[in-house]
Design a protein around this motif. Structure first.
Motif, PDB file in Angstrom:
ATOM      1  N   THR A 111      26.767  37.162  38.562  1.00  0.00           N
ATOM      2  CA  THR A 111      26.574  38.618  38.527  1.00  0.00           C
ATOM      3  C   THR A 111      27.330  39.331  39.639  1.00  0.00           C
ATOM      4  OG1 THR A 111      24.607  38.578  39.947  1.00  0.00           O
ATOM      5  CG2 THR A 111      24.264  38.247  37.582  1.00  0.00           C
ATOM      6  N   LEU A 136      30.188  41.121  41.771  1.00  0.00           N
ATOM      7  CA  LEU A 136      31.277  41.995  41.344  1.00  0.00           C
ATOM      8  C   LEU A 136      32.615  41.271  41.368  1.00  0.00           C
ATOM      9  CD1 LEU A 136      30.801  45.473  43.086  1.00  0.00           C
ATOM     10  CD2 LEU A 136      30.843  45.006  40.639  1.00  0.00           C
ATOM     11  N   PRO A 137      33.456  41.472  40.358  1.00  0.00           N
ATOM     12  CA  PRO A 137      34.839  40.981  40.447  1.00  0.00           C
ATOM     13  C   PRO A 137      35.609  41.818  41.447  1.00  0.00           C
ATOM     14  CG  PRO A 137      34.566  42.333  38.499  1.00  0.00           C
ATOM     15  CD  PRO A 137      33.195  42.196  39.106  1.00  0.00           C
ATOM     16  N   ASP A 177      38.281  43.664  41.197  1.00  0.00           N
ATOM     17  CA  ASP A 177      38.637  45.009  40.774  1.00  0.00           C
ATOM     18  C   ASP A 177      37.418  45.927  40.702  1.00  0.00           C
ATOM     19  OD1 ASP A 177      38.176  43.050  38.771  1.00  0.00           O
ATOM     20  OD2 ASP A 177      38.819  44.399  37.191  1.00  0.00           O
ATOM     21  N   GLY A 178      36.218  45.363  40.638  1.00  0.00           N
ATOM     22  CA  GLY A 178      35.008  46.179  40.674  1.00  0.00           C
ATOM     23  C   GLY A 178      34.680  46.683  42.064  1.00  0.00           C
ATOM     24  N   LEU A 179      35.199  45.974  43.086  1.00  0.00           N
ATOM     25  CA  LEU A 179      34.960  46.388  44.469  1.00  0.00           C
ATOM     26  C   LEU A 179      35.906  47.495  44.898  1.00  0.00           C
ATOM     27  CD1 LEU A 179      33.554  45.770  47.236  1.00  0.00           C
ATOM     28  CD2 LEU A 179      35.401  44.126  47.649  1.00  0.00           C
ATOM     29  N   PRO A 216      28.132  48.227  47.011  1.00  0.00           N
ATOM     30  CA  PRO A 216      27.753  47.585  45.751  1.00  0.00           C
ATOM     31  C   PRO A 216      27.415  46.106  45.891  1.00  0.00           C
ATOM     32  CG  PRO A 216      30.107  48.097  45.799  1.00  0.00           C
ATOM     33  CD  PRO A 216      29.495  48.788  46.967  1.00  0.00           C
ATOM     34  N   GLU A 217      27.820  45.465  46.988  1.00  0.00           N
ATOM     35  CA  GLU A 217      27.486  44.053  47.205  1.00  0.00           C
ATOM     36  C   GLU A 217      26.329  43.872  48.187  1.00  0.00           C
ATOM     37  OE1 GLU A 217      31.388  41.370  46.429  1.00  0.00           O
ATOM     38  OE2 GLU A 217      31.327  42.355  48.381  1.00  0.00           O
ATOM     39  N   ASP A 219      41.513  39.703  38.537  1.00  0.00           N
ATOM     40  CA  ASP A 219      40.609  40.738  38.051  1.00  0.00           C
ATOM     41  C   ASP A 219      39.451  40.091  37.292  1.00  0.00           C
ATOM     42  OD1 ASP A 219      41.663  39.947  35.616  1.00  0.00           O
ATOM     43  OD2 ASP A 219      42.307  41.954  35.015  1.00  0.00           O
ATOM     44  N   GLU A 220      38.617  40.925  36.685  1.00  0.00           N
ATOM     45  CA  GLU A 220      37.422  40.423  36.001  1.00  0.00           C
ATOM     46  C   GLU A 220      37.756  39.450  34.879  1.00  0.00           C
ATOM     47  OE1 GLU A 220      33.211  42.171  34.241  1.00  0.00           O
ATOM     48  OE2 GLU A 220      34.918  43.515  34.496  1.00  0.00           O
ATOM     49  N   THR A 251      44.968  41.312  41.024  1.00  0.00           N
ATOM     50  CA  THR A 251      44.541  42.573  41.623  1.00  0.00           C
ATOM     51  C   THR A 251      44.959  42.562  43.087  1.00  0.00           C
ATOM     52  OG1 THR A 251      42.645  42.870  40.146  1.00  0.00           O
ATOM     53  CG2 THR A 251      42.545  43.981  42.273  1.00  0.00           C
TER      54      THR A 251
END
Length: 279
Positions: free
Chosen positions: A12, A14-15, A17-19, A189-190, A244-245, A251
């Motif tokens: 779960t 974050l990848p 690119d999500g950060l 987010p982390e 990336d994800e 990325t």
């Protein structure tokens, strides 16, 4: 009753690119000091790499030395340059022709020393992170060489530093040994996530270090340069590079952070993590 988040479920996390959104809020202003200038660096194999900087670009030419099996090549890539200290520059450029490779170039125009860090993105395997790094100290042609050359160092071991990347993102780093450091996300987010990953540290100038890490959960690595001379106002500049994800597209993004020393652990000599391993 609110469901408890399972922080140990790494699926779960974050990848990379999500950060990225907002993570670069503290990035330094880019420098144009090197625009129109050419620098050739030469390593101990006799390999010569010439870099000509332009607005947002670097044109480079690679001429391998006798013991260097790399093929001669040249290209022009997008490039960002940041002034770290007077006459000390951090240049970052991914190769467009080799998207799984990115270069960090540290140029010390005062001492005539340079350090290249080549980050290569592949696939993780047992005992191997997705990003591998090579370190190449060099001399800059035409500049008198003075002072100590960049070299691996244990000077960060024992320090615990708070890093603030934006109004949202904050982490702490604990530098454990020549090979390991621990990070914990304090805000963003982390938040609540933490891990211990491989690191490598080089000393560039007194109090200024290249700090790199390679994560095992998220397939990424980072090359930063950090000025620790004022431990109440530490400043760093860096890049994150990984998949990336989807796990298929590289990325690459740069960032900055403001830091301060939280604490410093001093180990007894017989338990110093920097001492040679007992094997």
């Amino acid at each position: 009753m609110t469901d408890e988040v399972n922080l140990s479920d790494t699926s779960t996390w974050l990848p990379l690119d999500g950060l990225a959104p907002g993570f670069d809020a503290s990035k330094a202003e880019l420098s144009d000091d090197l625009d129109g200038r050419t620098f050739t660096i030469v390593d101990d194999r006799g390999t010569r790499i010439t870099h000509t900087f332009g607005p947002g670009t670097v044109s480079w030419s690679y001429e391998p030395g006798e013991s260097d099996p790399t093929t001669a090549t040249s290209d022009t890539d997008d490039c960002e340059v940041i002034e770290v200290d007077r006459d000390l520059y951090y240049a970052q450029f991914p190769h467009k022709s080799l998207p799984n490779k990115a270069v960090t170039l540290i140029l010390d125009l005062r001492s005539g020393h340079a350090l290249s860090v080549i980050s290569i993105l592949g696939q993780a395997s047992l005992g191997k992170t997705a990003v591998q790094m090579a370190f190449a100290p060099s001399l800059i042609e035409g500049i008198e060489t003075t002072g100590e050359a960049p070299a691996p160092t244990n000077e960060l071991i024992g320090r615990r530093v708070l890093w603030v990347y934006s109004n949202t993102h904050a982490y702490e780093h604990v530098y454990l040994s020549p090979h390991w450091y621990t990070w914990q996300c304090l805000a963003g987010p982390e938040q609540g996530l933490a891990d211990t990953d491989a690191n490598t540290v080089w000393r560039i100038r007194p109090g200024i270090y290249v700090f790199t890490w390679r994560e095992k959960v998220i397939p990424c690595g980072s090359v930063t340069i950090a000025d620790h001379r004022d431990q109440k106002a530490i400043r760093s500049h860096g890049v994150l590079f990984g998949w990336d994800e989807t796990g298929t597209t590289p990325t690459h993004f740069t960032f900055g952070a403001y830091g301060r020393l939280i604490s410093h652990t001093t180990h007894p000599v017989e338990f110093d993590p920097a001492r040679p391993l007992d094997r």
